[in-house]
Design a protein around this motif. Structure first.
Motif, PDB file in Angstrom:
ATOM      1  N   ALA A  49       0.826  -1.206   0.000  1.00 40.59           N
ATOM      2  CA  ALA A  49       0.000   0.000   0.000  1.00 40.59           C
ATOM      3  C   ALA A  49       0.859   1.255   0.000  1.00 40.59           C
ATOM      4  O   ALA A  49       1.956   1.275   0.569  1.00 40.59           O
ATOM      5  CB  ALA A  49      -0.927   0.020   1.208  1.00 40.59           C
ATOM      6  N   VAL A  50       0.343   2.294  -0.667  1.00 46.97           N
ATOM      7  CA  VAL A  50       0.952   3.617  -0.643  1.00 46.97           C
ATOM      8  C   VAL A  50      -0.124   4.581  -0.149  1.00 46.97           C
ATOM      9  O   VAL A  50      -1.230   4.611  -0.682  1.00 46.97           O
ATOM     10  CB  VAL A  50       1.433   4.053  -2.046  1.00 46.97           C
ATOM     11  N   LEU A  51       0.192   5.335   0.902  1.00 48.50           N
ATOM     12  CA  LEU A  51      -0.736   6.312   1.479  1.00 48.50           C
ATOM     13  C   LEU A  51      -0.187   7.706   1.187  1.00 48.50           C
ATOM     14  O   LEU A  51       0.976   7.983   1.482  1.00 48.50           O
ATOM     15  CB  LEU A  51      -0.866   6.096   2.985  1.00 48.50           C
ATOM     16  N   VAL A  52      -1.016   8.573   0.612  1.00 50.70           N
ATOM     17  CA  VAL A  52      -0.569   9.902   0.212  1.00 50.70           C
ATOM     18  C   VAL A  52      -1.513  10.957   0.784  1.00 50.70           C
ATOM     19  O   VAL A  52      -2.720  10.889   0.593  1.00 50.70           O
ATOM     20  CB  VAL A  52      -0.552  10.029  -1.335  1.00 50.70           C
ATOM     21  N   ARG A  53      -0.931  11.945   1.483  1.00 52.63           N
ATOM     22  CA  ARG A  53      -1.718  13.096   1.945  1.00 52.63           C
ATOM     23  C   ARG A  53      -1.592  14.165   0.862  1.00 52.63           C
ATOM     24  O   ARG A  53      -0.487  14.483   0.427  1.00 52.63           O
ATOM     25  CB  ARG A  53      -1.212  13.652   3.267  1.00 52.63           C
ATOM     26  N   VAL A  54      -2.729  14.695   0.411  1.00 52.79           N
ATOM     27  CA  VAL A  54      -2.715  15.697  -0.643  1.00 52.79           C
ATOM     28  C   VAL A  54      -3.184  17.051  -0.134  1.00 52.79           C
ATOM     29  O   VAL A  54      -4.009  17.142   0.778  1.00 52.79           O
ATOM     30  CB  VAL A  54      -3.594  15.281  -1.850  1.00 52.79           C
ATOM     31  N   HIS A  55      -2.618  18.073  -0.709  1.00 53.56           N
ATOM     32  CA  HIS A  55      -3.019  19.449  -0.435  1.00 53.56           C
ATOM     33  C   HIS A  55      -3.719  19.959  -1.686  1.00 53.56           C
ATOM     34  O   HIS A  55      -3.201  19.818  -2.792  1.00 53.56           O
ATOM     35  CB  HIS A  55      -1.793  20.309  -0.125  1.00 53.56           C
ATOM     36  N   THR A  56      -4.910  20.522  -1.523  1.00 50.59           N
ATOM     37  CA  THR A  56      -5.622  21.067  -2.675  1.00 50.59           C
ATOM     38  C   THR A  56      -5.651  22.594  -2.654  1.00 50.59           C
ATOM     39  O   THR A  56      -5.778  23.215  -3.694  1.00 50.59           O
ATOM     40  CB  THR A  56      -7.074  20.559  -2.737  1.00 50.59           C
ATOM     41  N   GLY A  57      -5.543  23.176  -1.459  1.00 51.54           N
ATOM     42  CA  GLY A  57      -5.614  24.624  -1.361  1.00 51.54           C
ATOM     43  C   GLY A  57      -6.962  25.160  -1.829  1.00 51.54           C
ATOM     44  O   GLY A  57      -7.065  26.292  -2.282  1.00 51.54           O
ATOM     45  N   TRP A  58      -7.980  24.343  -1.705  1.00 51.89           N
ATOM     46  CA  TRP A  58      -9.294  24.706  -2.217  1.00 51.89           C
ATOM     47  C   TRP A  58     -10.326  24.488  -1.122  1.00 51.89           C
ATOM     48  O   TRP A  58     -10.232  23.532  -0.361  1.00 51.89           O
ATOM     49  CB  TRP A  58      -9.612  23.833  -3.432  1.00 51.89           C
TER      50      TRP A  58
END
Length: 149
Positions: free
Chosen positions: A128-137
């Motif tokens: 598994a790969v877990l990714v935290r994303v930033h959208t700035g929205w």
């Protein structure tokens, strides 16, 4: 002959990973380079001459990976700022290097909009790969994550 946009992305990612691998393998000694400070850097640190570096960080482990390379694009809907997006079943093992990028859109329809989308944190665990994303929205967005490793 036409090729789908997803096939183009996979091919582009595979070529990029291959180019990096060739570059790394052709530079003498890079695979065995020791990132620990040299004796001169260590003496500069002890005498207080080194500035601007975080000297509390210490190398505790290093491991060369021999896993096969991969490129994958996963698209998600209704993603909020700070969301952690999982890719379960990924061909990875814990600690394996994986790079990610993000784009606004959906499969075959990615674009650069007004949102400031990027990946903040990537954690690799077994399969598994877990990714935290930033959208700035302020509202949920549709986005695609690109994985290479």
């Amino acid at each position: 002959m036409q090729i789908s946009s997803q096939a183009k992305r996979v091919l582009t990612g595979t070529l990029a990973v291959s180019a990096v691998a060739v570059a790394v393998l052709t530079v003498p000694g890079i695979a065995s380079a020791d990132p620990s400070p040299s004796k001169s850097a260590g003496s500069a640190h002890r005498s207080g001459q080194a500035q601007g570096a975080d000297h509390s960080a210490r190398l505790v482990s290093k491991e060369a990976s021999s896993a096969l390379s991969f490129a994958q694009t996963n698209c998600f809907t209704s993603v909020s700022d700070g969301a952690i997006l999982p890719w379960y079943g990924a061909p990875v093992r814990a600690g394996q290097p994986v790079t990610t990028s993000a784009a606004e859109g959906s499969p075959g329809g990615e674009f650069i909009g007004d949102a400031h989308i990027y990946t903040e944190t990537v954690a690799v665990v077994n399969s598994a790969v877990l990714v935290r994303v930033h959208t700035g929205w302020g509202a949920p967005l549709n986005l695609c994550l690109h994985y290479t490793g």
